[in-house]
Design an enzyme around this catalytic site. Sequence first.
Site, short mmCIF file in Angstrom:
data_model
loop_
_atom_site.label_atom_id
_atom_site.label_comp_id
_atom_site.label_asym_id
_atom_site.label_seq_id
_atom_site.Cartn_x
_atom_site.Cartn_y
_atom_site.Cartn_z
N SER A 95 36.78 52.66 39.32
CA SER A 95 37.71 51.91 38.76
C SER A 95 37.36 50.63 38.11
O SER A 95 38.25 50.35 37.29
CB SER A 95 39.02 51.59 39.90
OG SER A 95 38.48 50.63 40.84
N ASP A 130 44.19 42.23 41.63
CA ASP A 130 44.79 42.31 42.61
C ASP A 130 43.57 42.31 43.93
O ASP A 130 42.65 41.04 43.77
CB ASP A 130 45.29 43.88 42.72
CG ASP A 130 44.08 44.58 42.05
OD1 ASP A 130 42.76 44.56 42.23
OD2 ASP A 130 44.36 45.76 41.44
N HIS A 142 40.15 44.02 42.07
CA HIS A 142 39.77 44.07 40.59
C HIS A 142 39.84 42.67 40.12
O HIS A 142 40.98 41.95 39.88
CB HIS A 142 40.61 45.05 40.05
CG HIS A 142 40.52 46.48 40.54
ND1 HIS A 142 41.55 46.91 41.32
CD2 HIS A 142 39.75 47.32 40.26
CE1 HIS A 142 41.16 48.18 41.81
NE2 HIS A 142 39.85 48.56 41.02
#
Length: 331
Positions: free
Chosen positions: A38, A305, A308
Amino acid sequence: MEGKGFFLGGLLLFSIAAISTAKNSPNGSPKLFVFGDSYVDTGNWPRNVRGPWKVPYGKTFPGKPNGRASDGRVLTDHIASFLGIESPTPYQLRNTSKNTQQGLNFALGGSGVFPSWKNDTLTVQIDRFEQLLKENVYSSSVALVSSGSNDYSFYAAAKKGSKDGLPAFTKGLVKQLATDLHRINRLGVKKVVVATLPVIGCLPIHVIPPNSYQNCDEESNKNARIHNKLLLKAVKKLNTDDGKKSTFVVLDLYNAMVSAIDRFRQGAANTEYKNPLQPCCSKIVDFICSAEGVCPNPKSSFFFDLTHPSDNGWNAIFSFLQCSLNKDLKV
């Protein structure tokens, strides 16, 4: 579990960006092929699953969710911009996009070097890349690799936090990583740049005491440094086996993030910026940021978050990586 894989896997998660000069690319411009997780996934996460295709992701850029685990750009976007190209099309969108001339992005949030939160391992992603090479779709010359905290988060969950067996696991992981790097080189990639693990213990999910956002978890950072030391040794051996060339190059993501956080903290006193360890999103449900919990201005945060960086955070991190990229990624 998918949400958990998305966030815990986002601890940098194994990632590779392979840069190539394609035979049919305009004016010989480089192509970018991305593998990993991600931190580099730009749209392979399933659209029907909670995550980066849902609000509030993409709030800063492009203003709506676009499959990135941030409010804006991620590492892939910065590397593509550095190369003077657009971010490559996500692999899952390759049949619906007319723009595959910049390369392809095979990365998927939650995946790792080994099977972890997702079954799309690094090996599976490289298999897809190799198939394209067999079809003579692309040729490649450079790779950028950023290795996998995803595997460590999955290991920690499986061991319920126990550190028993961690040294052996780390050795096995770095050994497999070195095998993957060598495989990429054998596929025709002439330069392989591999990033160290990031400063894992400073991610909001690891700060101590929990939810205080005051102190980094130094034990997690120590484990990351052990991994990085073994990685440096493995890369040195790869270069020795390659005739003492500089085919394999290490990119220091760990210290780039440390420097970026320190700079962010130094500027916080006289600006609207918050404590860099406090994420923009204050309401997390199943490890996914909820729209009602997002801060008014994500640019006031370093992290978006629990795991990230925000668009602003990635800007700061990349500014500390650019010097080495200028030296090692001349394409």
